[in-house]
Write a protein that holds these residues in place. Structure first.
Motif, short mmCIF file in Angstrom:
data_model
loop_
_atom_site.label_atom_id
_atom_site.label_comp_id
_atom_site.label_asym_id
_atom_site.label_seq_id
_atom_site.Cartn_x
_atom_site.Cartn_y
_atom_site.Cartn_z
N ARG A 1 0.84 -1.21 0.00
CA ARG A 1 0.00 0.00 0.00
C ARG A 1 0.87 1.25 0.00
O ARG A 1 0.58 2.23 -0.69
CB ARG A 1 -0.92 0.00 1.22
N ARG A 2 1.94 1.22 0.77
CA ARG A 2 2.83 2.37 0.91
C ARG A 2 3.50 2.71 -0.43
O ARG A 2 3.53 3.87 -0.85
CB ARG A 2 3.88 2.06 1.98
N LEU A 3 4.02 1.70 -1.09
CA LEU A 3 4.76 1.99 -2.33
C LEU A 3 3.81 2.34 -3.47
O LEU A 3 4.17 3.11 -4.37
CB LEU A 3 5.67 0.82 -2.70
N LEU A 4 2.59 1.79 -3.47
CA LEU A 4 1.64 2.11 -4.54
C LEU A 4 1.24 3.58 -4.52
O LEU A 4 0.81 4.12 -5.54
CB LEU A 4 0.40 1.21 -4.43
N ARG A 5 1.38 4.22 -3.36
CA ARG A 5 1.10 5.66 -3.27
C ARG A 5 2.25 6.50 -3.79
O ARG A 5 2.11 7.70 -3.98
CB ARG A 5 0.79 6.04 -1.82
N ARG A 6 3.42 5.87 -4.01
CA ARG A 6 4.62 6.62 -4.40
C ARG A 6 4.98 6.48 -5.87
O ARG A 6 5.91 7.13 -6.32
CB ARG A 6 5.82 6.15 -3.56
N VAL A 7 4.32 5.62 -6.60
CA VAL A 7 4.67 5.43 -8.01
C VAL A 7 3.61 6.06 -8.91
O VAL A 7 2.42 6.02 -8.61
CB VAL A 7 4.85 3.93 -8.37
N GLU A 8 4.07 6.68 -10.00
CA GLU A 8 3.15 7.31 -10.96
C GLU A 8 2.48 6.28 -11.86
O GLU A 8 1.41 6.52 -12.40
CB GLU A 8 3.90 8.33 -11.82
N LEU A 9 3.13 5.11 -12.05
CA LEU A 9 2.59 4.08 -12.93
C LEU A 9 2.93 2.72 -12.36
O LEU A 9 4.08 2.47 -11.96
CB LEU A 9 3.20 4.21 -14.34
N ALA A 10 1.94 1.84 -12.30
CA ALA A 10 2.15 0.46 -11.86
C ALA A 10 1.90 -0.45 -13.06
O ALA A 10 0.78 -0.51 -13.58
CB ALA A 10 1.21 0.10 -10.71
N VAL A 11 2.94 -1.15 -13.51
CA VAL A 11 2.86 -2.01 -14.68
C VAL A 11 2.77 -3.46 -14.23
O VAL A 11 3.54 -3.89 -13.35
CB VAL A 11 4.09 -1.83 -15.59
N CYS A 12 1.84 -4.22 -14.80
CA CYS A 12 1.72 -5.64 -14.49
C CYS A 12 1.44 -6.42 -15.77
O CYS A 12 1.32 -5.84 -16.85
CB CYS A 12 0.65 -5.88 -13.43
N LEU A 13 1.31 -7.74 -15.64
CA LEU A 13 1.27 -8.61 -16.82
C LEU A 13 -0.08 -9.25 -17.08
O LEU A 13 -0.21 -10.05 -18.01
CB LEU A 13 2.34 -9.71 -16.68
N SER A 14 -1.08 -8.96 -16.27
CA SER A 14 -2.40 -9.56 -16.49
C SER A 14 -3.48 -8.71 -15.85
O SER A 14 -3.21 -7.95 -14.90
CB SER A 14 -2.46 -10.98 -15.91
#
Length: 341
Positions: free
Chosen positions: A173-186
């Motif tokens: 939760r903490r890091l998801l607030r700090r990134v401008e883009l979250a890339v995943c594969l599915s």
């Protein structure tokens, strides 16, 4: 653009690790139009050398390994069981101790963090004055992996893994607030990231570039498959607990039933990282064999009649389930092995 990518491992074309192969192809694609530097805060992978490094179109900077783990082995072991210490020790201290890494991060137009070990450094990057947008590449969603391990245990081990699961969820939760883009594969992982707190507009799904020139451009004739020797193939990095546990289960519970129906069948476990326990288990099954690390699996895919993905834990998209399909080889999988496809 100047793109700086932070990773806990060094990728290259022939690496015996699906995530490493994906990262290498990703970096090659970025390097076609951007200035890419890879910061590696971890040990080089088996088979990596200076010659291999010179062939890559991107620059790799190997940072000295450092550790923030407690000096006492027992205390370190207990903490690593109860908390995600492996993502807190070493990587950030390696970045912080390198003036060259600090300069590259400050001058970057984009910083990309690969795997959870690098992703958790996002808050420290901001505190260190890195002003570039930060993207995070989620090869899997670690909280899903931790949740499955928690569910599979009982007694005091379940209590310890419960603490670890809570810690991983907090970090996520903490890091998801700090990134401008979250890339995943599915799409499956995208839903998990949104549920963990990522704004939906910041989550992007990419299709991994898995097609290779040697793969067939059409499905093989069923008669040709049937003409192959009755061989089953399980491709994995057996240094990972999820894969080793799957291999033991396959040898113990599944393969005897196969031999009862098809006495001449053979089983090939292809990949490095084989422990002495797994090597001994394979030795006890005359129809099974281990290849160890191999640079190319083309011959194995061309020769097997079926590929296996017998996973009971883990997270993310399992390339061991996708790649055989691209070779035209049928796949037998558990539910977890097939998820995300």
């Amino acid at each position: 653009m100047k793109i700086v990518v932070v990773s806990p491992l060094q990728p290259y074309e022939a690496i015996g690790n699906a995530g490493g192969q994906l990262l290498h192809r990703h970096l090659v694609a970025l390097s076609a139009t951007h200035d890419v530097t890879l910061l590696v805060a971890g040990d080089p992978w088996h088979g990596y050398s200076d010659d291999v490094a010179r062939q890559a179109p991107y620059l790799s900077l190997q940072l000295p390994a450092r550790s923030e783990a407690p000096p006492r082995a027992l205390a370190s072991r207990v903490l690593r069981k109860a908390f995600a210490v492996e993502v807190l020790r070493g990587l950030w201290s390696s970045l912080a101790a390198s003036p060259e890494a600090a300069r590259l991060l400050r001058e970057a137009d984009l910083v990309e963090l690969q795997w959870f070990e690098a992703l958790v450094t996002a808050p420290q990057l901001r505190r260190a004055g890195v002003g570039a947008p930060v993207s995070g590449f989620f090869h899997d969603v670690v909280s899903q992996r931790a949740s499955r391990r928690f569910a599979a245990q009982r007694g005091w081990k379940k209590a310890v893994l419960g603490v670890r699961l809570a810690h991983v969820r907090w970090l996520e939760r903490r890091l998801l607030r700090r990134v401008e883009l979250a890339v995943c594969l599915s799409e499956k992982d995208a839903r998990l990231l949104v549920a963990a707190g990522a704004p939906e507009r910041r989550v992007h799904v990419v299709r991994p570039p898995l097609v290779e020139p040697a793969m067939p451009d059409q499905l093989p004739d069923p008669a040709d498959l049937a003409a192959r020797a009755p061989s089953a193939l399980f491709v994995a990095d057996f240094g990972r607990d999820d894969n080793e546990d799957a291999a033991h289960w396959l040898l113990r519970e599944v393969w005897p039933r196969v031999l009862h129906r098809v006495p001449g069948a053979s089983l090939v476990l292809a990949g490095g990282g084989v422990s002495s326990a797994l090597a001994e288990a394979v030795h006890q099954v005359p129809s099974a064999s281990i290849t160890g690390y191999v640079e190319s699996l083309d011959a194995q895919y061309r020769g097997c009649r079926v590929a296996l993905s017998p996973l009971h834990s883990g997270a993310g998209v399992k390339f061991k389930s996708v790649v055989p399909l691209l070779w035209g080889v049928p796949v037998v999988s558990t539910t977890i092995g097939a998820e995300g496809i």
